[in-house]
Every structure is written in structure tokens, then in C-alpha cells.
Design a protein around this motif. Structure first.
Motif, PDB file in Angstrom:
ATOM      1  N   ILE A 100       9.093   3.065  -0.481  1.00 40.89           N
ATOM      2  CA  ILE A 100       7.978   3.863  -1.002  1.00 40.89           C
ATOM      3  C   ILE A 100       7.495   4.832   0.065  1.00 40.89           C
ATOM      4  O   ILE A 100       7.326   4.451   1.230  1.00 40.89           O
ATOM      5  CB  ILE A 100       6.783   2.927  -1.394  1.00 40.89           C
ATOM      6  CG1 ILE A 100       7.193   1.934  -2.476  1.00 40.89           C
ATOM      7  CG2 ILE A 100       5.580   3.746  -1.839  1.00 40.89           C
ATOM      8  CD1 ILE A 100       6.139   0.846  -2.738  1.00 40.89           C
ATOM      9  N   GLU A 101       7.267   6.067  -0.325  1.00 33.51           N
ATOM     10  CA  GLU A 101       6.568   7.013   0.563  1.00 33.51           C
ATOM     11  C   GLU A 101       5.296   7.447  -0.143  1.00 33.51           C
ATOM     12  O   GLU A 101       5.340   7.863  -1.310  1.00 33.51           O
ATOM     13  CB  GLU A 101       7.453   8.241   0.857  1.00 33.51           C
ATOM     14  CG  GLU A 101       8.636   7.882   1.754  1.00 33.51           C
ATOM     15  CD  GLU A 101       9.550   9.060   2.087  1.00 33.51           C
ATOM     16  OE1 GLU A 101       9.281  10.193   1.603  1.00 33.51           O
ATOM     17  OE2 GLU A 101      10.539   8.829   2.801  1.00 33.51           O
ATOM     18  N   VAL A 102       4.156   7.339   0.554  1.00 33.91           N
ATOM     19  CA  VAL A 102       2.862   7.743  -0.022  1.00 33.91           C
ATOM     20  C   VAL A 102       2.387   8.960   0.765  1.00 33.91           C
ATOM     21  O   VAL A 102       2.170   8.868   1.972  1.00 33.91           O
ATOM     22  CB  VAL A 102       1.812   6.618   0.086  1.00 33.91           C
ATOM     23  CG1 VAL A 102       0.550   6.985  -0.685  1.00 33.91           C
ATOM     24  CG2 VAL A 102       2.363   5.298  -0.426  1.00 33.91           C
ATOM     25  N   TYR A 103       2.265  10.102   0.094  1.00 33.64           N
ATOM     26  CA  TYR A 103       1.962  11.347   0.820  1.00 33.64           C
ATOM     27  C   TYR A 103       0.470  11.560   1.036  1.00 33.64           C
ATOM     28  O   TYR A 103       0.072  12.243   1.959  1.00 33.64           O
ATOM     29  CB  TYR A 103       2.600  12.535   0.090  1.00 33.64           C
ATOM     30  CG  TYR A 103       4.086  12.314  -0.083  1.00 33.64           C
ATOM     31  CD1 TYR A 103       4.889  12.043   1.032  1.00 33.64           C
ATOM     32  CD2 TYR A 103       4.687  12.285  -1.340  1.00 33.64           C
ATOM     33  CE1 TYR A 103       6.253  11.788   0.895  1.00 33.64           C
ATOM     34  CE2 TYR A 103       6.045  12.041  -1.481  1.00 33.64           C
ATOM     35  CZ  TYR A 103       6.816  11.790  -0.363  1.00 33.64           C
ATOM     36  OH  TYR A 103       8.150  11.519  -0.488  1.00 33.64           O
ATOM     37  N   ARG A 104      -0.341  10.988   0.141  1.00 33.48           N
ATOM     38  CA  ARG A 104      -1.788  10.976   0.410  1.00 33.48           C
ATOM     39  C   ARG A 104      -2.402   9.834  -0.400  1.00 33.48           C
ATOM     40  O   ARG A 104      -1.814   9.401  -1.406  1.00 33.48           O
ATOM     41  CB  ARG A 104      -2.414  12.324   0.077  1.00 33.48           C
ATOM     42  CG  ARG A 104      -2.597  12.630  -1.397  1.00 33.48           C
ATOM     43  CD  ARG A 104      -3.724  13.664  -1.531  1.00 33.48           C
ATOM     44  NE  ARG A 104      -3.755  14.346  -2.783  1.00 33.48           N
ATOM     45  CZ  ARG A 104      -4.471  13.919  -3.836  1.00 33.48           C
ATOM     46  NH1 ARG A 104      -5.126  12.782  -3.793  1.00 33.48           N
ATOM     47  NH2 ARG A 104      -4.480  14.638  -4.946  1.00 33.48           N
ATOM     48  N   PRO A 105      -3.564   9.349   0.024  1.00 35.54           N
ATOM     49  CA  PRO A 105      -4.155   8.223  -0.709  1.00 35.54           C
ATOM     50  C   PRO A 105      -4.316   8.563  -2.185  1.00 35.54           C
ATOM     51  O   PRO A 105      -4.719   9.683  -2.532  1.00 35.54           O
ATOM     52  CB  PRO A 105      -5.517   8.046  -0.033  1.00 35.54           C
ATOM     53  CG  PRO A 105      -5.353   8.647   1.321  1.00 35.54           C
ATOM     54  CD  PRO A 105      -4.373   9.771   1.175  1.00 35.54           C
ATOM     55  N   VAL A 254      -1.360   3.462   5.470  1.00 33.55           N
ATOM     56  CA  VAL A 254       0.046   3.191   5.147  1.00 33.55           C
ATOM     57  C   VAL A 254       0.754   4.465   4.663  1.00 33.55           C
ATOM     58  O   VAL A 254       0.286   5.143   3.763  1.00 33.55           O
ATOM     59  CB  VAL A 254       0.137   2.091   4.056  1.00 33.55           C
ATOM     60  CG1 VAL A 254       1.572   1.928   3.568  1.00 33.55           C
ATOM     61  CG2 VAL A 254      -0.401   0.781   4.610  1.00 33.55           C
ATOM     62  N   LYS A 255       1.898   4.738   5.299  1.00 33.78           N
ATOM     63  CA  LYS A 255       2.654   5.957   4.987  1.00 33.78           C
ATOM     64  C   LYS A 255       3.950   5.634   4.237  1.00 33.78           C
ATOM     65  O   LYS A 255       4.263   6.239   3.217  1.00 33.78           O
ATOM     66  CB  LYS A 255       2.980   6.637   6.328  1.00 33.78           C
ATOM     67  CG  LYS A 255       3.408   8.051   6.223  1.00 33.78           C
ATOM     68  CD  LYS A 255       3.336   8.741   7.581  1.00 33.78           C
ATOM     69  CE  LYS A 255       4.465   8.316   8.480  1.00 33.78           C
ATOM     70  NZ  LYS A 255       4.750   9.198   9.588  1.00 33.78           N
ATOM     71  N   THR A 256       4.684   4.678   4.761  1.00 34.43           N
ATOM     72  CA  THR A 256       6.002   4.338   4.210  1.00 34.43           C
ATOM     73  C   THR A 256       6.137   2.821   4.142  1.00 34.43           C
ATOM     74  O   THR A 256       5.676   2.122   5.048  1.00 34.43           O
ATOM     75  CB  THR A 256       7.116   4.881   5.133  1.00 34.43           C
ATOM     76  OG1 THR A 256       6.915   6.273   5.294  1.00 34.43           O
ATOM     77  CG2 THR A 256       8.501   4.630   4.562  1.00 34.43           C
ATOM     78  N   ILE A 302       2.910   3.325   9.704  1.00 28.11           N
ATOM     79  CA  ILE A 302       1.491   3.617   9.526  1.00 28.11           C
ATOM     80  C   ILE A 302       1.138   4.950  10.204  1.00 28.11           C
ATOM     81  O   ILE A 302       1.843   5.411  11.093  1.00 28.11           O
ATOM     82  CB  ILE A 302       0.605   2.470  10.050  1.00 28.11           C
ATOM     83  CG1 ILE A 302       0.952   2.110  11.486  1.00 28.11           C
ATOM     84  CG2 ILE A 302       0.750   1.251   9.171  1.00 28.11           C
ATOM     85  CD1 ILE A 302       0.135   0.949  12.024  1.00 28.11           C
ATOM     86  N   ARG A 303       0.040   5.542   9.732  1.00 27.23           N
ATOM     87  CA  ARG A 303      -0.330   6.890  10.215  1.00 27.23           C
ATOM     88  C   ARG A 303      -0.947   6.841  11.604  1.00 27.23           C
ATOM     89  O   ARG A 303      -0.861   7.789  12.354  1.00 27.23           O
ATOM     90  CB  ARG A 303      -1.324   7.534   9.247  1.00 27.23           C
ATOM     91  CG  ARG A 303      -0.694   7.842   7.904  1.00 27.23           C
ATOM     92  CD  ARG A 303      -1.514   8.791   7.048  1.00 27.23           C
ATOM     93  NE  ARG A 303      -0.655   9.382   6.029  1.00 27.23           N
ATOM     94  CZ  ARG A 303      -0.353   8.793   4.881  1.00 27.23           C
ATOM     95  NH1 ARG A 303      -0.866   7.627   4.574  1.00 27.23           N
ATOM     96  NH2 ARG A 303       0.480   9.355   4.014  1.00 27.23           N
TER      97      ARG A 303
END
Ligand SMILES: CCC/C=C/C(=O)SCCNC(=O)CCNC(=O)[C@H](O)C(C)(C)COP(=O)([O-])OP(=O)([O-])OC[C@H]1O[C@@H](n2cnc3c(N)ncnc32)[C@H](O)[C@@H]1OP(=O)([O-])[O-]
Length: 309
Positions: A100-105, A254-256, A302-303
């Protein structure tokens, strides 16, 4: 065999276009998901978890766990995949990996358009491994919010080629999808959580109604003594543990996320997640306490880290 057609061509299958799906959710869905992955399951006033299910301290919105985005990858799978020339038994499907990649909350309510493609196919002889990529765009703004790559392990569907090399995956970084190496050192943090006997019955309300997780007869036909927990539910517990223990409760860190499902979990079992912080990467492994068995491993990027860590 995957297909009765001896002319089966994996490249043609990978070129096959899958239909777009849509996901619309609101705060109620966000909270039901959080309960499904154990938020406040050990302590109803847990200060790290209440914000995922309740407007704590007058906060305007419930916060969204990053693993909530995994639900957007379900539509194409739960509706049954139309794969020309490729036959498999859906009752023997197991979830193998999730990336999973999350680009913004994520906002606490949204409508999304999910663009789905077949990203990879691999012949493992006794099984086929199929990888599906889902990119989710916010309806209206068109902004890409997140991406999922779902690997399914199709028992009994291998033997369709002479090669064990993957077909496609060519757009992937070379190290993606590999099982992680678990450090031999003491973990940076350990989190223990008991799943409820009804955990899969609660989790399924977030959209995966496969009876493998609820119906004892279906579970037996699939080769299990009783219904098993959804892989994404176990992943939700593990990443929630990383957020609590490493990210000081901040889900936006969390980023990836990468996870490989190593063995099945039965609802009611206790999950112990061990975490090793290596720079901005958290390697984790989740074990079932009662059987001392590793069931999930992977990493979280993590960012940044709070200075108090
Ligand atoms: C999505 C919506 C539906 C949801 C359903 C669920 O939630 S179901 C509930 C959640 N899911 C679960 O509960 C599933 C839990 N996991 C399992 O039960 C088992 O790991 C298994 C049955 C997936 C594979 O076991 P096994 O003994 O048959 O396999 P083996 O060790 O002999 O290796 C054979 C080859 O496959 C490779 N490979 C292995 N594992 C994985 C993987 N996970 N992923 C990818 N690849 C994997 C391995 O590298 C090897 O390749 P190599 O080296 O030969 O090129």
C-alpha cells in the motif's frame, strides 16, 4: 491447470482491462473498519485509538487508519474476477501479500474512482500468483490518494506455463514484494492484542463478505477446521500496533505498507507484533501467541519520527 485451453497466453491475460470500481465511504464506515481491526478492543478508552472511532476531545472528524485504503482494492476481487482463458477455483483463493502507498491522509468521507489493472502473474506449479493494482482517485478533484497492490495465491491454478519466472511486474522496484528478513536483535517494540472470537464477523461488515471467514461449512471445503480471519484484518491489527508503538499514535506518519501473509489466523487468537525501527523503516512480524507461529511479516515506511522517540 489454470486453463483447459492449451493456447493460454499469460501476456494476453495481463493486457486484459479490468473495469473501474467506485468506493464511497463516510465516518460510520471508517469507525466500523477501525473496530474491525481491533481499535479500542482491549480498552474502550484507549487514548491512542479512540480517535479512530469517536470524536474525542471535540475533534471535528474521526481519524482514518492508513490500512482503511486496502478496502478500495476489494471491489474487483469480491465481485469475482473475469480473467479470459484463466480458470481458478475462487474457494481456494488465499490472500498472499498486500502493498500500500498512501499519498496523503485520507479524509473521513469521500467518493473515489478505483482504476484496476492486472499487474502480474506467476506460475508456482501447485498455485498461481496473481497481482492486482488499484489506484484510487478522489472523485471531483481527480487527485490520486493511494495505491494498493494485492497478491492472491490461487491454490490449484498453477501449471499453465513452463516458466516459474513472473510475467510482468516490470513496473515494480526490484525489491518490492519480497519477504522481509527479520532481524535477530531485540525488537524496538512489542504489542500484544487478542482478537475477538467474533472478529471476522465484525471485520466483514467493511466489505469482504467471503463466507470463508464466516461459514464453517465453506471453511471446511476450503481445507480449514473453522472460518479464518481476513488477511487484511490481521494487517490492520499489525499496522495499528506500529502506529501506536512507533508513530506515537499518529496515523498520518505512515507512507508505505508491505505485508506477506505467512499462515492463517483463527478469530479469537492473540496477535503479538514485534517491530524493529531501522531509520525510517519499521520491519515487523506478527505471531499467533497460542501457536507461536509467524503469520504476517513486512515493513512500514514512515514520514518522520517524533523527537520524543
Ligand atoms: C484479497 C481478498 C480475499 C481475501 C482472502 C483472505 O483474506 S485469505 C486469509 C489470509 N491469507 C492467508 O491466511 C494465507 C496465509 N499464507 C499461507 O497459508 C501460505 O503462505 C500460502 C498457502 C499462501 C503459501 O504456502 P505454501 O506452503 O503453499 O507455499 P510455499 O512456502 O511452498 O511457497 C511456494 C511459492 O509461493 C511463494 N509464496 C509463499 N507464500 C506466499 C505469499 N504469502 N504471497 C506470495 N507468494 C508466496 C514462495 O515464495 C514460493 O515461491 P518460490 O520460492 O518457489 O519461487
Amino acid at each position: 491447470m489454470a486453463s483447459s485451453d492449451s493456447e493460454f497466453n499469460p501476456d494476453l491475460l495481463l493486457a486484459h482491462k479490468l473495469p473501474e470500481t467506485r468506493s464511497t465511504y463516510n465516518e460510520r464506515d471508517v469507525a466500523i473498519y477501525a473496530l474491525g481491526v481491533g481499535a479500542c478492543g482491549q480498552d474502550a478508552v484507549d487514548s491512542d485509538e479512540l480517535k479512530f472511532v469517536y470524536h474525542e476531545n471535540g475533534q471535528e472528524h474521526v481519524q482514518v487508519l492508513p490500512t482503511f485504503v486496502s478496502l478500495f482494492s476489494l471491489g474487483s476481487l469480491t465481485d469475482g474476477l473475469d480473467l479470459p482463458g484463466f480458470k481458478y477455483d475462487p474457494s481456494l483463493l488465499l490472500h498472499g501479500q498486500q502493498y500500500i502507498e498512501v499519498y496523503r491522509p485520507l479524509p473521513s468521507k469521500a467518493s473515489l474512482i478505483n482504476k484496476v489493472s492486472l499487474a502480474g502473474l506467476q506460475d508456482k506449479g501447485k498455485a498461481a500468483i496473481l497481482e492486482i493494482e488499484t489506484r484510487s482517485y478522489e472523485q471531483g478533484s481527480g487527485e490520486l490518494l493511494c495505491m494498493n497492490r494485492t497478491t492472491v495465491f490461487l491454490r490449484g491454478a498453477g501449471g499453465f506455463s513452463n516458466s516459474s519466472q513472473p510475467f510482468s511486474y516490470k513496473n515494480y522496484p526490484s525489491n518490492q514484494g519480497l519477504a522481509v528478513k527479520i532481524p535477530q536483535t531485540q525488537p524496538s517494540a512489542v504489542c500484544e492484542e487478542r482478537t475477538q472470537p467474533s472478529q471476522a464477523l465484525l471485520y466483514r461488515l467493511s466489505g469482504d463478505y467471503n463466507p470463508l471467514h464466516s461459514d464453517p461449512n465453506v471453511a471446511k471445503l476450503a481445507g480449514f477446521p473453522r472460518p479464518i480471519l481476513h488477511g487484511l484484518c490481521t494487517l490492520g491489527f499489525a499496522i495499528k500496533a506500529v502506529i501506536k508503538c512507533i508513530c506515537k499514535g499518529d496515523p498520518s506518519a505512515v507512507k508505505t505498507i508491505s505485508g506477506r501473509f505467512l499462515a492463517t489466523v483463527f478469530p479469537g487468537e492473540t496477535l503479538i507484533t514485534e517491530m524493529w525501527l531501522q531509520g525510517l523503516r519499521v520491519i515487523y512480524q506478527t505471531k499467533v501467541k497460542e501457536r507461536n507461529k509467524a503469520v504476517l511479516s513486512g515493513y512500514v515506511d514512515i514520514r518522520g519520527l517524533s523527537s520524543s522517540l
